[in-house]
Design a protein around this motif. Structure first.
Motif, mmCIF file in Angstrom:
data_model
loop_
_atom_site.group_PDB
_atom_site.id
_atom_site.type_symbol
_atom_site.label_atom_id
_atom_site.label_comp_id
_atom_site.label_asym_id
_atom_site.label_seq_id
_atom_site.Cartn_x
_atom_site.Cartn_y
_atom_site.Cartn_z
ATOM 1 N N GLN A 34 0.820 -1.207 0.000
ATOM 2 C CA GLN A 34 0.000 0.000 0.000
ATOM 3 C C GLN A 34 0.856 1.260 0.000
ATOM 4 O OE1 GLN A 34 -2.550 -0.486 3.394
ATOM 5 N NE2 GLN A 34 -4.011 -1.839 2.304
ATOM 6 N N ALA A 35 1.986 1.224 0.727
ATOM 7 C CA ALA A 35 2.864 2.391 0.769
ATOM 8 C C ALA A 35 3.467 2.669 -0.608
ATOM 9 C CB ALA A 35 3.971 2.181 1.808
ATOM 10 N N TRP A 36 3.963 1.614 -1.278
ATOM 11 C CA TRP A 36 4.519 1.807 -2.616
ATOM 12 C C TRP A 36 3.432 2.245 -3.603
ATOM 13 C CZ3 TRP A 36 9.226 2.697 -3.768
ATOM 14 C CH2 TRP A 36 10.288 2.120 -3.074
ATOM 15 N N ALA A 37 2.252 1.678 -3.510
ATOM 16 C CA ALA A 37 1.162 2.056 -4.421
ATOM 17 C C ALA A 37 0.771 3.521 -4.220
ATOM 18 C CB ALA A 37 -0.048 1.148 -4.204
ATOM 19 N N ALA A 38 0.650 3.938 -2.945
ATOM 20 C CA ALA A 38 0.313 5.340 -2.662
ATOM 21 C C ALA A 38 1.409 6.271 -3.158
ATOM 22 C CB ALA A 38 0.076 5.526 -1.170
ATOM 23 N N TRP A 39 2.681 5.856 -2.975
ATOM 24 C CA TRP A 39 3.801 6.671 -3.442
ATOM 25 C C TRP A 39 3.755 6.826 -4.963
ATOM 26 C CZ3 TRP A 39 7.896 5.429 -6.712
ATOM 27 C CH2 TRP A 39 8.954 6.335 -6.741
#
Length: 456
Positions: A250-255
């Motif tokens: 989720q962190a990479w996708a949001a980034w």
């Protein structure tokens, strides 16, 4: 009609006359003079009348329809291209996504062309001309009107004088790229919502610290908008393999979404709005440049210091149809006028009290004087007497058509031959054919009852 369209048609008429010579404009000049106003207003009124007569007004409508269709085509292409960028960046989800390859796929071409557009705007002011020419070419093809080909050069010249072409192209280029980026963003979110992706980064010659710095630097601005940035531990761990942790994905996708939004969507949106603002400001400042070639000779014709009688112009390609009742001014009364009668025929005949005699038009001065009077005081009914022993030449038919346009209703009186003479049947047939083409009623008897009461 908007001011831009008026100036556009005026410039088109100017270019036509510059390349092909002066148009048949006697009636247009007379109507422009009667409308009043300053010289630019009269030049525009003249141009609008000529454009309507020669079919340029209809061609403009067709061109604008073609331009809208061309814009739809380009918008569809931009949407499909943006979707293709998103699919290329994330693939099918079977293998981990290299975040920086994905970022390059989403933003690489956009950022390169954005820098090119910005530098071209600063140093040359013509970047985007290729896309603009494509749009103009598509507009012309989709317009399907041969006369529309004259409009595009006139529009370009009109905009270039105020340097508005760069802002018009700016709205087009940035608007289409904004659409592509929004399409990429929408597909990106859709794929992330329906598939499970793992994210990695790979390198051979760079250190892990380099990717940590790059990730945090690119994520700084999106973080201000609330998008999360992977932690240092997540970034380092993703260099070995895709983390099978929901928070990491989720962190990479949001980034990735935040970087696309901040560096892809927002710059194009702001630039499109800026170009649109400059376009509207510049368009409001557009005006007729009286110093251009072609306008100086019109000054004396449209705002004469002394009345000029008669203008010798080139013959028009075709006669234009008369339209009875098209005069916008209030009409009143009845009028009888004759065209080029010889001395053998007594004139005028006995007329009812409410019918006025306008005499015989046998000179350019008498014609111009009557046309000026009819412009100010158009009759409700007009009868035009013609001698069918004369041939229906172009000048006589053009005069009849112009007189007819000055009245609410018009009838043609084809006079009988004097005693002892006969009419030529072939020539009389030519008159009938010519008047039918002008859509004017005619008869060989005096229309006195119609002149007096409005009916036979």
């Amino acid at each position: 009609m908007t001011e831009l369209k008026t100036l556009w048609l005026t410039e088109t008429i100017r270019l036509r006359e510059e390349h092909a010579g002066a148009l048949e404009d006697q009636e247009a000049n007379r109507l422009a003079r009667s409308a009043g106003g300053d010289l630019p207003t009269r030049i525009e009124a003249r141009a609008l009348w000529l454009a309507e007569r020669d079919g340029l007004t209809g061609a403009l409508r067709h061109w604008l329809q073609g331009a809208r269709l061309a814009l739809i085509v380009l918008a569809v292409l931009a949407t499909v291209s943006g979707a293709g960028l998103a699919f290329a960046a994330l693939s099918d989800g079977q293998a981990p996504v290299n975040v920086f390859w994905a970022l390059g796929s989403l933003l690489g071409l956009n950022l390169i062309l954005l820098l090119s557009w910005t530098s071209g705007l600063i140093f040359a002011g013509d970047y985007g001309a290729t896309l603009g020419r494509l749009w103009l070419w598509l507009s012309e093809k989709l317009a399907r009107d041969a006369k529309a080909a004259q409009l595009a050069p006139a529009l370009l010249l009109l905009l270039q004088r105020q340097k508005l072409n760069r802002w018009a192209l700016g709205v087009l280029v940035n608007g289409l790229w904004l659409l592509a980026m929004l399409s990429a963003l929408a597909i990106l979110l859709t794929l992330m919502a329906t598939r499970r992706y793992g994210f990695v980064w790979e390198t051979t010659i760079l250190s892990g610290n380099t990717f940590v710095v790059m990730t945090q630097t690119l994520g700084a601005l999106p973080a201000l908008l609330g998008f999360s940035v992977p932690t240092v531990e997540m970034i380092r761990a993703s260099g070995d393999t895709a983390l099978n942790i929901e928070s990491a994905r989720q962190a990479w996708a949001a980034w990735l979404v935040g970087v696309l939004l901040v560096y892809g969507v927002l710059p194009r949106l702001l630039l499109a709005l800026f170009c649109l603002w400059r376009w509207k400001v510049g368009r409001a400042a557009l005006h007729l440049d009286l110093n251009l070639p072609g306008y100086a000779p019109l000054r004396e014709q449209l705002m004469p210091s002394s009345e000029r009688l008669g203008v010798s112009d080139a013959a028009p390609e075709r006669l234009h149809q008369a339209e009875g009742g098209a005069n916008a001014l209030d009409s009143d009364g009845a009028l009888l006028v004759a065209i080029e009668l010889d001395d053998q025929r007594p004139w005028p005949p006995q007329l009812p009290k409410n019918v006025k005699d306008a005499g015989i038009l046998d000179s350019r001065e008498s014609r111009q004087k009557l046309l000026e009077q009819l412009t100010r005081f158009p009759p409700e009914r007009l009868a035009i007497a013609c001698d069918p022993r004369r041939s229906p030449d172009r000048g006589s038919l053009a005069l009849i058509a112009e007189l007819a346009r000055s009245a609410s209703a018009t009838r043609i009186w084809l006079l009988q031959a004097p005693p002892g003479q006969a009419l030529d049947a072939e020539r009389l047939g030519d008159w009938h054919t010519a008047l039918q083409q002008l859509e004017l009623p005619f008869a060989d008897c005096a229309p006195m009852n119609w002149l007096e009461s409005g009916h036979d």
